[in-house]
Write a protein that holds these residues in place. Sequence first.
Motif, PDB file in Angstrom:
ATOM      1  N   LEU A 105      66.478  42.046  37.936  1.00  0.00           N
ATOM      2  CA  LEU A 105      65.188  41.885  37.306  1.00  0.00           C
ATOM      3  C   LEU A 105      64.912  40.448  36.946  1.00  0.00           C
ATOM      4  N   ILE A 106      66.013  39.476  36.778  1.00  0.00           N
ATOM      5  CA  ILE A 106      65.705  38.206  36.500  1.00  0.00           C
ATOM      6  C   ILE A 106      65.308  37.606  37.498  1.00  0.00           C
ATOM      7  N   LEU A 107      65.830  37.710  38.762  1.00  0.00           N
ATOM      8  CA  LEU A 107      65.517  37.012  40.099  1.00  0.00           C
ATOM      9  C   LEU A 107      64.156  37.577  40.623  1.00  0.00           C
ATOM     10  N   ILE A 108      63.904  38.588  40.399  1.00  0.00           N
ATOM     11  CA  ILE A 108      62.613  39.318  40.898  1.00  0.00           C
ATOM     12  C   ILE A 108      61.404  38.534  39.869  1.00  0.00           C
ATOM     13  N   LEU A 109      61.524  38.498  38.578  1.00  0.00           N
ATOM     14  CA  LEU A 109      60.576  37.864  37.735  1.00  0.00           C
ATOM     15  C   LEU A 109      60.617  36.299  38.059  1.00  0.00           C
ATOM     16  N   ILE A 110      61.556  35.524  38.044  1.00  0.00           N
ATOM     17  CA  ILE A 110      61.661  34.133  38.363  1.00  0.00           C
ATOM     18  C   ILE A 110      61.197  33.817  39.872  1.00  0.00           C
ATOM     19  N   PHE A 111      61.533  34.318  40.825  1.00  0.00           N
ATOM     20  CA  PHE A 111      61.252  34.135  42.074  1.00  0.00           C
ATOM     21  C   PHE A 111      59.666  34.933  42.543  1.00  0.00           C
ATOM     22  N   GLY A 112      59.575  35.977  42.245  1.00  0.00           N
ATOM     23  CA  GLY A 112      58.299  36.530  42.111  1.00  0.00           C
ATOM     24  C   GLY A 112      57.140  35.829  41.222  1.00  0.00           C
ATOM     25  N   GLY A 113      57.304  35.403  40.295  1.00  0.00           N
ATOM     26  CA  GLY A 113      56.490  34.563  39.568  1.00  0.00           C
ATOM     27  C   GLY A 113      56.145  33.262  40.158  1.00  0.00           C
ATOM     28  N   ALA A 114      57.142  32.641  40.841  1.00  0.00           N
ATOM     29  CA  ALA A 114      57.046  31.212  41.441  1.00  0.00           C
ATOM     30  C   ALA A 114      56.406  31.389  42.664  1.00  0.00           C
ATOM     31  N   GLY A 115      56.439  32.558  43.485  1.00  0.00           N
ATOM     32  CA  GLY A 115      55.890  32.897  44.437  1.00  0.00           C
ATOM     33  C   GLY A 115      54.284  32.995  44.518  1.00  0.00           C
ATOM     34  N   LEU A 116      53.941  33.954  43.217  1.00  0.00           N
ATOM     35  CA  LEU A 116      52.371  34.036  42.859  1.00  0.00           C
ATOM     36  C   LEU A 116      51.890  32.550  42.655  1.00  0.00           C
ATOM     37  N   LEU A 117      52.463  31.887  41.902  1.00  0.00           N
ATOM     38  CA  LEU A 117      52.121  30.461  41.613  1.00  0.00           C
ATOM     39  C   LEU A 117      51.603  29.530  42.548  1.00  0.00           C
ATOM     40  N   ALA A 118      52.751  29.811  43.520  1.00  0.00           N
ATOM     41  CA  ALA A 118      52.575  28.937  44.693  1.00  0.00           C
ATOM     42  C   ALA A 118      51.595  29.445  45.790  1.00  0.00           C
ATOM     43  N   LYS A 119      51.230  30.913  45.688  1.00  0.00           N
ATOM     44  CA  LYS A 119      50.235  31.482  46.557  1.00  0.00           C
ATOM     45  C   LYS A 119      49.012  30.863  46.025  1.00  0.00           C
ATOM     46  N   VAL A 120      48.697  30.951  44.742  1.00  0.00           N
ATOM     47  CA  VAL A 120      47.502  30.418  44.100  1.00  0.00           C
ATOM     48  C   VAL A 120      47.234  28.749  44.187  1.00  0.00           C
ATOM     49  N   LEU A 121      48.443  28.264  43.978  1.00  0.00           N
ATOM     50  CA  LEU A 121      48.439  26.383  43.937  1.00  0.00           C
ATOM     51  C   LEU A 121      48.371  26.013  45.276  1.00  0.00           C
ATOM     52  N   LEU A 122      48.889  26.529  46.186  1.00  0.00           N
ATOM     53  CA  LEU A 122      49.032  25.926  47.615  1.00  0.00           C
ATOM     54  C   LEU A 122      47.991  26.734  48.591  1.00  0.00           C
ATOM     55  N   ALA A 123      47.057  27.519  48.041  1.00  0.00           N
ATOM     56  CA  ALA A 123      46.015  28.041  48.828  1.00  0.00           C
ATOM     57  C   ALA A 123      45.118  26.954  49.374  1.00  0.00           C
ATOM     58  N   VAL A 124      44.887  27.191  50.624  1.00  0.00           N
ATOM     59  CA  VAL A 124      43.707  26.218  51.242  1.00  0.00           C
ATOM     60  C   VAL A 124      42.352  26.721  50.775  1.00  0.00           C
ATOM     61  N   PRO A 125      41.525  26.237  50.222  1.00  0.00           N
ATOM     62  CA  PRO A 125      40.356  26.533  49.605  1.00  0.00           C
ATOM     63  C   PRO A 125      39.130  26.567  50.837  1.00  0.00           C
ATOM     64  N   VAL A 126      38.475  27.779  50.816  1.00  0.00           N
ATOM     65  CA  VAL A 126      37.465  27.956  51.699  1.00  0.00           C
ATOM     66  C   VAL A 126      36.075  27.868  50.988  1.00  0.00           C
ATOM     67  N   ARG A 127      35.174  26.954  51.490  1.00  0.00           N
ATOM     68  CA  ARG A 127      33.985  26.917  51.107  1.00  0.00           C
ATOM     69  C   ARG A 127      33.130  27.867  51.533  1.00  0.00           C
ATOM     70  N   HIS A 128      32.374  28.531  50.646  1.00  0.00           N
ATOM     71  CA  HIS A 128      31.621  29.969  51.211  1.00  0.00           C
ATOM     72  C   HIS A 128      30.466  29.552  51.929  1.00  0.00           C
ATOM     73  N   GLY A 129      30.105  28.573  52.394  1.00  0.00           N
ATOM     74  CA  GLY A 129      28.597  28.322  53.190  1.00  0.00           C
ATOM     75  C   GLY A 129      29.132  27.881  54.620  1.00  0.00           C
ATOM     76  N   ASP A 130      30.353  27.325  54.755  1.00  0.00           N
ATOM     77  CA  ASP A 130      30.752  26.599  55.906  1.00  0.00           C
ATOM     78  C   ASP A 130      30.831  27.507  57.281  1.00  0.00           C
ATOM     79  N   ALA A 131      31.364  28.585  57.094  1.00  0.00           N
ATOM     80  CA  ALA A 131      31.873  29.535  58.260  1.00  0.00           C
ATOM     81  C   ALA A 131      32.089  30.953  57.630  1.00  0.00           C
ATOM     82  N   LYS A 132      31.893  31.646  58.615  1.00  0.00           N
ATOM     83  CA  LYS A 132      32.244  33.264  58.421  1.00  0.00           C
ATOM     84  C   LYS A 132      33.702  33.377  58.022  1.00  0.00           C
ATOM     85  N   THR A 133      34.116  34.101  57.003  1.00  0.00           N
ATOM     86  CA  THR A 133      35.594  34.361  56.734  1.00  0.00           C
ATOM     87  C   THR A 133      35.746  35.869  56.936  1.00  0.00           C
ATOM     88  N   ARG A 134      37.154  35.883  57.328  1.00  0.00           N
ATOM     89  CA  ARG A 134      37.724  37.143  57.515  1.00  0.00           C
ATOM     90  C   ARG A 134      38.806  37.124  56.569  1.00  0.00           C
TER      91      ARG A 134
END
Length: 159
Positions: A105-134
């Motif tokens: 439980l401790i490992l899932i909370l720590i590394f799952g939370g760190a993974g979610l934070l990394a997913k949001v903070l390290l995501a490449v932003p996509v501008r919505h008028g530049d190209a079609k996205t999938r």
Amino acid sequence: MKKAGNELLQFLGGLGMLVVGLYIFSQKVMVSSSFFGGGIRFGGFHVSNGLIMVPFIIGIVWMFASGGSFAAKVLTGVGVLFIVVSIIASTNISLVRITLYEWVLILILIFGGAGLLAKVLLAVPVRHGDAKTRDGITDRKDTMREIEEEIEKIKKDNR
């Protein structure tokens, strides 16, 4: 097609998971120190904590006697460094007895939370008028096609 989740909720959820996991982990760790009974080993030599204080004391006396020469400040800094290293070296960290369920439980909370934070903070932003996205990923062929069309349009305007 899968929709992208709310990034704010993912960030807050990841932060919450990480904080709760680290809090539970900190409650299961015992930290003790034996600074006055320890010392540092340099190779085969054992230097007791009393001797570790000597460079610091000499540096302080020299600094006040000489008016703050550079060498006295360096010796004082080295003395402080020795003291900090000695304290860290004499610190014992141990995990109290816990069940496998608590550990997972401790490992899932720590590394799952760190993974979610990394997913949001390290995501490449996509501008919505530049190209079609999938699924939030820019289609490079569409982007290249649009760039080529813009170049052709500029060439025609300049003629």
